[in-house]
Design an enzyme around this catalytic site. Structure first.
Site, mmCIF file in Angstrom:
data_model
loop_
_atom_site.group_PDB
_atom_site.id
_atom_site.type_symbol
_atom_site.label_atom_id
_atom_site.label_comp_id
_atom_site.label_asym_id
_atom_site.label_seq_id
_atom_site.Cartn_x
_atom_site.Cartn_y
_atom_site.Cartn_z
ATOM 1 C CG ASP A 70 -33.605 -1.437 -59.428
ATOM 2 O OD1 ASP A 70 -34.376 -1.366 -60.407
ATOM 3 O OD2 ASP A 70 -33.684 -0.659 -58.458
ATOM 4 C CE LYS A 72 -36.594 1.386 -61.075
ATOM 5 N NZ LYS A 72 -35.392 1.366 -60.230
ATOM 6 C CG HIS A 74 -38.397 2.214 -71.015
ATOM 7 N ND1 HIS A 74 -39.139 3.141 -70.337
ATOM 8 C CD2 HIS A 74 -39.110 1.944 -72.131
ATOM 9 C CE1 HIS A 74 -40.248 3.412 -71.000
ATOM 10 N NE2 HIS A 74 -40.248 2.688 -72.101
ATOM 11 C CG ASP A 75 -33.275 1.029 -75.863
ATOM 12 O OD1 ASP A 75 -33.680 1.245 -77.027
ATOM 13 O OD2 ASP A 75 -32.237 1.545 -75.403
ATOM 14 C CB ILE A 76 -36.041 -0.783 -79.741
ATOM 15 C CG1 ILE A 76 -34.534 -0.991 -79.842
ATOM 16 C CG2 ILE A 76 -36.441 0.642 -80.119
ATOM 17 C CD1 ILE A 76 -34.003 -0.897 -81.270
ATOM 18 C CG ASN A 78 -32.364 -6.187 -81.754
ATOM 19 O OD1 ASN A 78 -32.413 -7.421 -81.800
ATOM 20 N ND2 ASN A 78 -31.279 -5.492 -82.070
ATOM 21 C CB THR A 79 -31.784 -2.301 -77.304
ATOM 22 O OG1 THR A 79 -31.556 -1.775 -78.611
ATOM 23 C CG2 THR A 79 -30.709 -1.824 -76.361
ATOM 24 C CB THR A 134 -43.032 5.004 -55.539
ATOM 25 O OG1 THR A 134 -41.622 4.906 -55.707
ATOM 26 C CG2 THR A 134 -43.582 3.634 -55.319
ATOM 27 N NE ARG A 195 -37.488 4.875 -45.643
ATOM 28 C CZ ARG A 195 -36.953 4.287 -46.709
ATOM 29 N NH1 ARG A 195 -36.900 2.972 -46.796
ATOM 30 N NH2 ARG A 195 -36.443 4.999 -47.690
ATOM 31 N N GLY A 224 -33.256 0.034 -48.214
ATOM 32 C CA GLY A 224 -31.930 0.586 -48.456
ATOM 33 C C GLY A 224 -31.424 1.400 -47.296
ATOM 34 N NE ARG A 225 -32.765 6.379 -49.197
ATOM 35 C CZ ARG A 225 -33.606 7.250 -49.745
ATOM 36 N NH1 ARG A 225 -33.271 8.508 -49.852
ATOM 37 N NH2 ARG A 225 -34.793 6.850 -50.187
HETATM 38 O O1 C5P Z 1 -33.160 3.693 -49.432
HETATM 39 P P1 C5P Z 1 -34.490 3.118 -49.796
HETATM 40 O O2 C5P Z 1 -34.999 2.078 -48.818
HETATM 41 O O3 C5P Z 1 -35.532 4.168 -50.109
HETATM 42 O O4 C5P Z 1 -34.188 2.323 -51.161
HETATM 43 C C1 C5P Z 1 -35.181 1.781 -51.973
HETATM 44 C C2 C5P Z 1 -34.547 1.230 -53.214
HETATM 45 O O5 C5P Z 1 -35.590 0.741 -54.069
HETATM 46 C C3 C5P Z 1 -33.764 2.260 -54.022
HETATM 47 O O6 C5P Z 1 -32.635 1.568 -54.540
HETATM 48 C C4 C5P Z 1 -34.689 2.664 -55.134
HETATM 49 O O7 C5P Z 1 -34.003 2.952 -56.332
HETATM 50 C C5 C5P Z 1 -35.543 1.412 -55.319
HETATM 51 N N1 C5P Z 1 -36.881 1.655 -55.846
HETATM 52 C C6 C5P Z 1 -37.831 2.448 -55.216
HETATM 53 N N2 C5P Z 1 -39.064 2.639 -55.757
HETATM 54 C C7 C5P Z 1 -39.387 2.062 -56.909
HETATM 55 C C8 C5P Z 1 -38.466 1.234 -57.550
HETATM 56 C C9 C5P Z 1 -37.210 1.061 -56.980
HETATM 57 O O8 C5P Z 1 -37.569 2.970 -54.152
HETATM 58 N N3 C5P Z 1 -40.606 2.224 -57.390
#
Ligand code: C5P
Length: 242
Positions: A70, A72, A74-76, A78-79, A134, A195, A224-225
């Site tokens: 992940d 993301k 975001h560039d020209i 070619n890159t 988001t 969540r 994640g968390r």
């Molecule tokens: O800890 P949590 O559950 O919030 O983690 C969500 C993960 O998804 C993070 O790594 C965050 O960078 C990623 N993410 C996000 N919203 C986005 C794109 C990616 O929360 N629109």
């Protein structure tokens, strides 16, 4: 009628992606030791990749797990084409680019990745477009010169992502139904902001439970968390899996 058997109540473990948002190899290994028996795909984002580099990916692969990179892009064009080749060489299952980089940029990502996978004789990684972050609301979009509402802008960019040949988008729980309607059933929707019922929302505003997100039509959910910072990550992931 469908039987409410254990299989029905269980969450498909292949649909849960755990975000490994840590910055030390030791922490990464601790999480993989605990979670790799329960999770097939792990997300490596900017914090871990910029701290530990490709070594972090090698470690996830040692556990025989798949990677969503992940970063993301975001560039020209070619890159982005060259970066897509690198992501492909790194052997990831999925990576992403900002859809707002435009169609030419997104097509370059697909072409670069296709070229590299053909050369290596491997499957091309799935490539996703990130639509509207988001964290952006009406006012924040307006400041960047975009007058569309976040929902309309998500739909514009989801359409453009599909037309550019990508495999899917990242979308918040609130946008899943809209995007699904716009892009049809073969387009991947990967949903963060998930969540479990009893957990803290943190800075995620538009949340859903894992079950709700899947019922709305997400193909994968990213969490994640609530798992990685839990006192007992194994207990938490097991309770999500049901
Ligand atoms: O800890 P949590 O559950 O919030 O983690 C969500 C993960 O998804 C993070 O790594 C965050 O960078 C990623 N993410 C996000 N919203 C986005 C794109 C990616 O929360 N629109």
């Amino acid at each position: 009628m469908r039987k409410n058997n254990k299989r029905d109540r269980q969450m498909d473990k292949e649909k849960i992606i755990v975000a490994l948002d840590v910055n030390k190899i030791k922490e990464l290994e601790r999480l993989l030791d605990l979670l790799s028996p329960y999770v097939k795909v792990f997300k490596v984002g900017m914090e871990l990749f910029y701290s530990c580099g490709p070594k972090a990916l090698d470690i996830v692969k040692k556990y025989d797990r798949e990677i969503f990179l992940d970063l993301k892009f975001h560039d020209i064009p070619n890159t982005v084409r060259s970066s897509a080749k690198v992501a492909t060489r790194l052997g990831v299952f999925m990576f992403n680019v900002h859809a707002s980089g435009g169609s030419e940029m997104m097509k370059a990502a697909v072409e670069g990745s296709e070229e590299e996978s053909a050369k290596l004789g491997v499957d091309r990684p799935r490539i996703l477009g990130v639509t509207v972050l988001t964290s952006m609301d009406n006012a924040a979009l307006k400041q960047t010169g975009i007058n569309a509402s976040p929902e309309n802008q998500v739909l514009n960019l989801a359409r453009l992502t599909k037309e550019s040949g990508l495999d899917g988008v990242v979308a918040s729980p609130k946008e899943i139904s809209l995007v699904r309607k716009e892009t049809g059933k073969d387009f991947l929707i990967v949903t963060p902001g998930v969540r479990p019922e009893d957990s803290e929302k943190g800075d995620q505003k538009r949340t859903a439970t894992p079950k709700e997100a899947l019922e709305l039509g997400a193909d994968y959910i990213v969490i994640g968390r609530p798992v990685t910072k839990a006192e007992n990550p194994v207990k938490t992931i097991k309770s999500i899996l049901g």
